[in-house]
Scaffold this motif. Structure first.
Motif, short mmCIF file in Angstrom:
data_model
loop_
_atom_site.label_atom_id
_atom_site.label_comp_id
_atom_site.label_asym_id
_atom_site.label_seq_id
_atom_site.Cartn_x
_atom_site.Cartn_y
_atom_site.Cartn_z
N VAL A 177 4.34 6.40 -5.58
CA VAL A 177 3.52 5.79 -7.50
C VAL A 177 3.04 6.67 -7.63
CG1 VAL A 177 2.74 4.98 -9.12
CG2 VAL A 177 4.46 3.59 -7.22
N ILE A 178 1.94 6.57 -7.29
CA ILE A 178 0.68 8.00 -7.22
C ILE A 178 1.33 9.84 -6.95
CG2 ILE A 178 -1.69 8.82 -6.70
CD1 ILE A 178 -1.78 6.01 -7.96
N GLY B 112 2.37 8.08 0.30
CA GLY B 112 2.58 6.41 1.38
C GLY B 112 1.86 6.61 2.51
N ILE B 113 2.34 7.31 2.88
CA ILE B 113 2.05 7.41 4.85
C ILE B 113 0.83 7.25 4.73
CG2 ILE B 113 2.72 8.73 6.94
CD1 ILE B 113 4.94 9.41 5.82
N ILE C 225 0.98 -1.60 -0.10
CA ILE C 225 0.10 0.24 -0.40
C ILE C 225 0.81 1.16 0.14
CG2 ILE C 225 -1.56 1.29 1.88
CD1 ILE C 225 -2.64 -1.26 2.11
N PHE C 226 1.71 1.53 1.03
CA PHE C 226 2.88 2.72 0.76
C PHE C 226 3.68 2.85 -0.34
CE2 PHE C 226 7.45 4.07 1.44
CZ PHE C 226 7.01 5.11 2.52
N MET C 227 4.22 1.31 -0.84
CA MET C 227 4.78 1.76 -2.30
C MET C 227 3.69 1.79 -3.65
SD MET C 227 7.65 0.38 -2.01
CE MET C 227 8.39 0.24 -3.31
N PRO D 109 9.81 7.09 -7.45
CA PRO D 109 9.59 7.31 -6.24
C PRO D 109 10.75 7.09 -5.19
CG PRO D 109 7.36 6.29 -7.36
CD PRO D 109 8.42 5.71 -8.08
N LEU D 110 10.90 7.79 -4.29
CA LEU D 110 11.84 8.34 -3.15
C LEU D 110 12.98 8.25 -3.73
CD1 LEU D 110 10.09 6.83 -0.62
CD2 LEU D 110 10.49 9.75 -0.98
#
Length: 252
Positions: free
Chosen positions: A19-20, A88-89, A13-15, A58-59
Motif C-alpha cells: 500500500v505504501i 512490501g518485501i 506487513i507485506f500488505m 496494489p498489485l
C-alpha cells in the motif's frame, strides 16, 4: 515451520508495504514534475482517466487489468507492481531482522524514501531535497530515541559528508553531486559513523561494478547517478552492517 500467527503478521506487513509502495509510485512520477502528491487524484498517463478505488488496489489491480488502463487500454508501466512488491518485501525483511519495534518502523520509512530517491536519481540525475529532508527527520527521531549514543550519530552525519563536501567543491561538482552529499549527511545521522562509512564503501563498490557492467552491456555513458548505489549501501548497512563489522573485526 513458522507459527500461523507469525505468518499472518508477515502477510499483514507485506500488505501494508505494498500500500505504501503504491504511494511511492505517485511520488516517483510527480516529484520530478513538481506536481502535488496528495490532493491530485491518480490518473492514466495516456488518457487522463481518473482512477477509481478498485483501480488502485496494489498489485492486484495491475494483474486484474493485465497491465492496461481500464478506459483506453494503454499499457501501464511495470514499475507500478515492481515498486509495490519491492516495498512490501523490504518491510518483511526489515521486520524479520529487527523485529516489531520503533526501529523497524524507522527503517521501513528510510527504505521507502531510498526507493523513491533511487528511481528519481536514476532517471533525472537529481536527488529531491525534500526526500533528504525526510531522511534527516528520521535521523533526528532515531537520535532522540537513542540519545545515549548521540555522539555516534552526530559524527556519522559528518564522517562521509565532510569528505564529500571537500570533493564536491574541489571538483566543481563534477566528481559528486550536492544531493549525494546531503544524502550521506542525513543517512549518517540515522546510522551513526561506523555504519555510514560501511554504507559509503558498499555504495562505491556497487556503483563501480554495476556501472561498468552497464556500460559494457547496454552502452551506458560515463555519467553515473550515485544515489541508487549509495542507497543500496545504506540499506545493506542498516540491515546487516553490524554483523558485517563484527565478522570483519573478528578476523584480527
Amino acid at each position: 515451520m513458522l507459527p500461523t500467527i507469525t505468518i499472518l503478521m508477515y502477510i499483514i506487513i507485506f500488505m501494508f508495504g505494498i500500500v505504501i509502495g503504491s504511494f511511492l509510485n505517485v511520488c516517483i512520477y510527480r516529484i520530478p514534475l513538481q506536481e502535488d502528491i496528495v490532493r491530485v487524484r491518480s490518473h492514466c498517463m495516456s488518457c487522463g482517466y481518473k482512477l477509481e478505488w478498485y483501480d488502485l488496489v496494489p498489485l492486484f489491480s495491475y494483474l486484474f487489468l493485465r497491465g492496461r488502463c481500464r478506459k483506453c487500454g494503454a499499457k501501464l508501466s511495470v514499475q507500478y507492481p515492481l515498486i509495490e512488491a519491492l516495498n512490501g518485501i523490504l518491510y518483511v525483511i526489515i521486520v524479520c531482522i529487527h523485529g516489531v519495534n520503533i526501529d523497524s518502523l524507522l527503517y521501513c520509512l528510510l527504505g521507502s524514501a531510498l526507493v523513491v530517491l533511487s528511481v528519481i536519481d536514476f532517471r533525472t540525475y537529481e536527488i529531491p531535497f525534500g526526500i533528504n529532508l525526510f531522511i534527516l527527520a528520521l535521523g533526528l527521531i532515531r537520535l532522540a530515541l537513542d540519545y545515549h549514543n548521540f555522539l555516534s550519530y552526530l559524527i556519522g552525519s559528518l564522517a562521509v559528508s565532510a569528505f564529500l563536501t571537500i570533493l564536491y567543491y574541489a571538483s566543481g561538482g563534477r566528481a559528486i553531486g550536492g544531493g549525494d552529499v546531503k544524502l550521506m549527511a542525513a543517512c549518517g545521522l540515522f546510522l551513526g559513523w561506523k555504519l555510514i562509512i560501511l554504507a559509503f564503501g558498499l555504495g562505491c563498490v556497487l556503483g563501480a561494478v554495476i556501472h561498468v557492467v552497464r556500460m559494457k552491456v547496454s552502452g551506458e555513458d560515463h555519467v553515473l547517478a550515485m544515489g541508487p548505489y549509495l542507497s543500496a549501501g545504506v540499506l545493506i548497512a542498516a540491515l546487516w552492517g553490524n554483523q558485517m563489522l563484527s565478522w570483519y573485526l573478528g578476523q584480527f
